[in-house]
Enzyme design. Structure first.
Site, mmCIF file in Angstrom:
data_model
loop_
_atom_site.group_PDB
_atom_site.id
_atom_site.type_symbol
_atom_site.label_atom_id
_atom_site.label_comp_id
_atom_site.label_asym_id
_atom_site.label_seq_id
_atom_site.Cartn_x
_atom_site.Cartn_y
_atom_site.Cartn_z
ATOM 1 N N TRP A 162 77.628 -1.798 -112.537
ATOM 2 C CA TRP A 162 76.582 -1.401 -111.440
ATOM 3 C C TRP A 162 76.992 -2.153 -110.081
ATOM 4 O O TRP A 162 76.087 -2.511 -109.369
ATOM 5 C CB TRP A 162 75.324 -2.104 -111.833
ATOM 6 C CG TRP A 162 74.725 -1.752 -113.234
ATOM 7 C CD1 TRP A 162 74.479 -2.639 -114.007
ATOM 8 C CD2 TRP A 162 74.492 -0.346 -113.406
ATOM 9 N NE1 TRP A 162 73.879 -1.401 -115.042
ATOM 10 C CE2 TRP A 162 74.026 -0.320 -114.760
ATOM 11 C CE3 TRP A 162 74.668 0.930 -112.875
ATOM 12 C CZ2 TRP A 162 73.567 0.770 -115.532
ATOM 13 C CZ3 TRP A 162 73.886 1.997 -113.435
ATOM 14 C CH2 TRP A 162 73.753 2.086 -114.664
ATOM 15 N N GLU A 388 68.579 -6.455 -108.312
ATOM 16 C CA GLU A 388 68.301 -7.891 -107.762
ATOM 17 C C GLU A 388 67.070 -8.407 -108.663
ATOM 18 O O GLU A 388 66.245 -9.223 -108.056
ATOM 19 C CB GLU A 388 67.858 -7.904 -106.401
ATOM 20 C CG GLU A 388 69.043 -7.523 -105.493
ATOM 21 C CD GLU A 388 69.670 -8.785 -105.059
ATOM 22 O OE1 GLU A 388 69.440 -9.749 -104.803
ATOM 23 O OE2 GLU A 388 71.141 -8.405 -105.163
#
Ligand SMILES: Cc1cc2nc3c(=O)[nH]c(=O)nc-3n(C[C@H](O)[C@H](O)[C@H](O)COP(=O)(O)OP(=O)(O)OC[C@H]3O[C@@H](n4cnc5c(N)ncnc54)[C@H](O)[C@@H]3O)c2cc1C
Length: 408
Positions: A162, A388
């Protein structure tokens, strides 16, 4: 400390208007094309570099704005233009923050300029923390960094996933395990310089949204980096590990790890990105509702539509205020006693997902097509509740902070 005010100062307004102009004139018109192409929009990044938006100087200026509003304001405007392109422009910043948060002055001066390149030869950087088996659970990271004392080199092995700009970056910042006994406290961050043998891009992901932003696996196969590439330096790492071992023995207070420091600094900024996308969709929906006529009158004359717009606008403004508060607290060194950074990211990202969905509803059939931008904005908005730290993880952080339970 800056005096509290609800208004941007003249300089901030000027920067905001300049960024808005770039977002409206350069980013927004290119959005549909790069979304379809699913490629890094290098020409747009180059344009941003030419006018000074894609540069360390620009981000440093915003970062050190004493009110804390420089970064959130910049993120909101750029992501208002388009999330995928804006992430391509600001993605390097995540790696840069990793270096700013953990690096020495020399490391900051050496590596951050190489992350951006210059307007004639733009470069990007990647921050590589997530792994196939270590997403939310950062502590289960497996990528190893082993010190080769004879050569003063670190040897990195593992698979990252990712990674925004992974494999196409000039500089990669890689988080790896240096002490397997200490969980997330045994992690450290490393610079992998341009052209280092052993680093390769794995799979490039085909995504639901933010498709102009490159996301890929990064394979590290006996990657050797000089000792000087350990962020913060060996002495600081040894001291930190010794403290962590001591605390582990005593079962006492936990210490922050390198990746966590990066995430804490960047969460309100992600909230601001979400505010930008939400505002963009809301504006399209508001214009449409005023002009689209059914039953002989604009659809906004129906409370069912107008109330939705009222709720959308209220949530967006509330999200922005949470983001601004957290950013102000961060820059003024206020302790996040209620995880206000996570709160801002949680609320803003959930708002963006909801508001962009409502925008599709208000545009009816048109909202569901690629002739109008709101379906793209809705696809893009889904990322904010995932990267995040997912919404569930934000809630976990907030809840544990309120309860006084350590966050690992
Ligand atoms: C487009 C994109 C760009 C990214 N860019 C970067 C990057 O540049 N660098 C980087 O390092 N990473 C990056 N990430 C990774 C991102 O941070 C992770 O995807 C995210 O942290 C979630 O990890 P995961 O995908 O493994 O999901 P998982 O951790 O497997 O989670 C799956 C689901 O389980 C839930 N869950 C997990 N644990 C708990 C719990 N304890 N309680 C309740 N629910 C839980 C999650 O909330 C989620 O809903 C990116 C991801 C994407 C999609």
């Amino acid at each position: 400390m800056a005096e509290f005010t609800m208004e941007l100062n003249d300089e901030q307004k000027e920067v905001r208007d300049w960024l808005h102009g770039f977002a409206a004139d350069v980013i927004r018109p290119a959005a549909a094309e790069w979304d379809e192409r699913e490629e890094t929009p290098w020409p747009v990044i180059q344009e941003a570099a030419k006018v000074g938006i894609y540069s360390l100087d620009f981000y440093a200026q915003q970062y050190f704005d004493p009110t804390g509003l420089g970064i959130p304001m910049a993120m909101e405007e750029l992501f208002w233009g388009d999330a995928g392109i804006a992430l391509s422009i600001v993605g390097t910043g995540l790696a840069a923050v990793g270096v700013l948060a953990n690096g020495t002055e020399e490391q900051i001066g050496t590596w951050i300029p190489q992350m951006y390149g210059d307007a004639n030869d733009v470069k990007v950087a990647a921050f590589c923390s997530s792994e196939p088996d270590a997403g939310s659970d950062v502590a289960s990271m497996r990528t190893r960094a082993v010190y080769d004392e004879a050569k003063d080199e670190w040897v990195l092995n593992g698979t990252k996933t990712w990674a925004t700009n992974g494999g196409i970056a000039n500089v990669h910042v890689v988080v790896a395990v240096v002490d397997t006994e200490l969980g997330s406290k045994g992690h450290a961050s490393f610079i992998v310089p341009p052209g280092t043998p052993g680093l390769a891009q794995g799979q490039k992901f085909k995504k639901h949204g933010i498709r102009a932003s490159h996301t890929a696996e990064v394979i590290l196969d006996n990657v050797r980096v000089p000792g000087s590439c350990l962020l913060g330096g060996k002495e600081k790492l040894d001291e930190r590990l010794a403290r962590a071992r001591e605390k582990a023995k005593q079962g006492g207070e936990r210490v922050k790890n390198a990746a966590m420091a990066t995430f804490e600094a960047s969460r309100p900024a992600v909230g601001a990105m979400a505010v930008g996308t939400a505002r963009a969709a809301y504006e399209v929906a508001l214009d449409y509702a005023k002009t689209r006529e059914q039953f002989g009158r604009p659809i906004i004359d129906n409370q069912g539509v107008a109330f939705q717009l009222a709720d959308m606008r209220t949530s967006i403004d509330a999200a922005r205020l949470l983001v601004w508060r957290a950013s102000w607290m961060a820059v003024n060194g206020r302790p996040f006693t209620a995880a206000e950074g996570s709160m801002s990211k949680l609320f803003a990202s959930e708002t963006a997902k909801k508001v962009t969905g409502q925008a599709i509803q208000i545009l009816g059939g048109n909202g569901y097509t690629r002739e109008y931008p709101v379906e793209r904005m809705h696809r893009d908005a889904a990322i904010y509740t995932i990267f995040e730290g997912t919404s569930e993880i934000q809630r976990l952080v907030i809840a544990r902070t309120l309860a006084g339970v350590p966050i690992r």
